[in-house]
Design an enzyme around this catalytic site. Sequence first.
Site, short mmCIF file in Angstrom:
data_model
loop_
_atom_site.label_atom_id
_atom_site.label_comp_id
_atom_site.label_asym_id
_atom_site.label_seq_id
_atom_site.Cartn_x
_atom_site.Cartn_y
_atom_site.Cartn_z
CD GLU A 1 23.86 -47.93 35.55
OE1 GLU A 1 23.10 -47.49 34.67
OE2 GLU A 1 24.13 -47.29 36.59
CD1 TRP B 1 25.38 -68.93 29.21
CD2 TRP B 1 27.25 -67.73 28.91
NE1 TRP B 1 26.15 -69.58 28.27
CE2 TRP B 1 27.30 -68.87 28.07
CE3 TRP B 1 28.31 -66.83 28.89
CZ2 TRP B 1 28.38 -69.11 27.21
CZ3 TRP B 1 29.39 -67.07 28.05
CH2 TRP B 1 29.41 -68.20 27.23
CE LYS C 1 34.19 -53.44 31.40
NZ LYS C 1 34.02 -53.83 32.81
CB ALA D 1 29.02 -59.07 24.59
CD GLN E 1 37.61 -61.38 36.86
OE1 GLN E 1 36.75 -61.99 36.25
NE2 GLN E 1 37.76 -60.08 36.74
CE1 TYR F 1 30.81 -71.67 35.53
CE2 TYR F 1 29.33 -70.67 37.12
CZ TYR F 1 29.59 -71.12 35.84
OH TYR F 1 28.62 -70.99 34.87
CD1 TRP G 1 32.76 -69.08 34.53
CD2 TRP G 1 31.98 -67.61 33.04
NE1 TRP G 1 33.48 -69.24 33.36
CE2 TRP G 1 33.03 -68.35 32.44
CE3 TRP G 1 31.34 -66.63 32.29
CZ2 TRP G 1 33.43 -68.14 31.12
CZ3 TRP G 1 31.74 -66.42 30.99
CH2 TRP G 1 32.78 -67.17 30.40
N PRO H 1 24.90 -61.36 28.97
CG PRO H 1 23.52 -60.40 30.60
CD PRO H 1 24.46 -61.56 30.37
CB SER I 1 24.22 -74.84 30.19
OG SER I 1 24.98 -73.71 29.79
#
Length: 335
Positions: free
Chosen positions: A293, A205, A216, A209, A27, A54, A21, A207, A152
């Site tokens: 991770e 989507w 961080k 947040a 990005q 997207y 997305w 998960p 969705s």
Amino acid sequence: MEFRYLGDSGLKISEITYGNWLTHGSQIENEQARRCVRKALDLGISTFDTADVYANTAAETVLGEALQGERRESLEIFTKVYWPTGPRGHNDTGLSRKHIMESIDGSLTRLQTDYVDLYQAHRYDVETPLEETMQAFADVVRAGKALYIGVSEWTADQIRAGHAMAKDLGIQLISSQPQYSMLWRVIDEEVVPTCRELGISQIVWSPMAQGVLSGKYAPGQQPTEGTRAAHAEAGGAMGDFMKDDVLAAVQKLAPVADDAGLSMATLAIAWVLQNDNVAAALVGASRPEQLEENVKAVGVRLDDEIMRRIDEALGDVVQRDPGQTAARSPKGRAV
């Protein structure tokens, strides 16, 4: 990697599903996006989710190029239709038959594939009769351009109506793709029970947040350069979670994650996978190592004590109102 059935279908998807997305075509550079996709494949992720909107179709193109050379039968490729694309003309949006039929062909061309495994209504179109939308989806399936249908951010009532119509048309509506995380639980009261009853799974989507649950971001501090929150476009989508009370509550999860032997990011993904109606957690990545991770959540079971401590740490910053799904849905066709 572990795999779960999607709804009552025979289709299995990877518990960690790669979504693009906010990354591909916007990005991060295309070569970096390709490295992220290759890392996902190396880690056993077989399911990839995108949408025509997207980066105004660029994300589908980048994903299609990154997956070239892979055995198509070993992948599950998902995309979506609804939001405006292209020059944003009067029919370049919504779930009309015209837009669906044109959009699926555009998506397949950009993804460099003959079919998608799952074609999803990215939102509910209040300006198009549901009958028209579902008939168009049925024709897409019968043409072999999609194998299954999903939705969705539909409400429980919309899902029920769409599922009934799909069944009458002889196609399978098997998935719902809502936002879901420790902080955003609006589907728990209505959407999840309805979907359990109907044999529909959640592909969730955000998960983490929007990365907030990684810990961080600290309350009272500006986000670090290069993070999602510091990005002009991506950061704008994080308003619900970048409040100081939310960030302070999230910091209380650090000792919980430590006691579980997990990073905060892995704890967040493992939490959504505890829900037996969740087939997969959608994760994105701007760096390949982030995926390493994420996949550590596979197979993790959080005990009752850890789940209790998570609820205690987050307290009343958790959003649970089921009305949020309808409140955030388009009131008219987006242009």
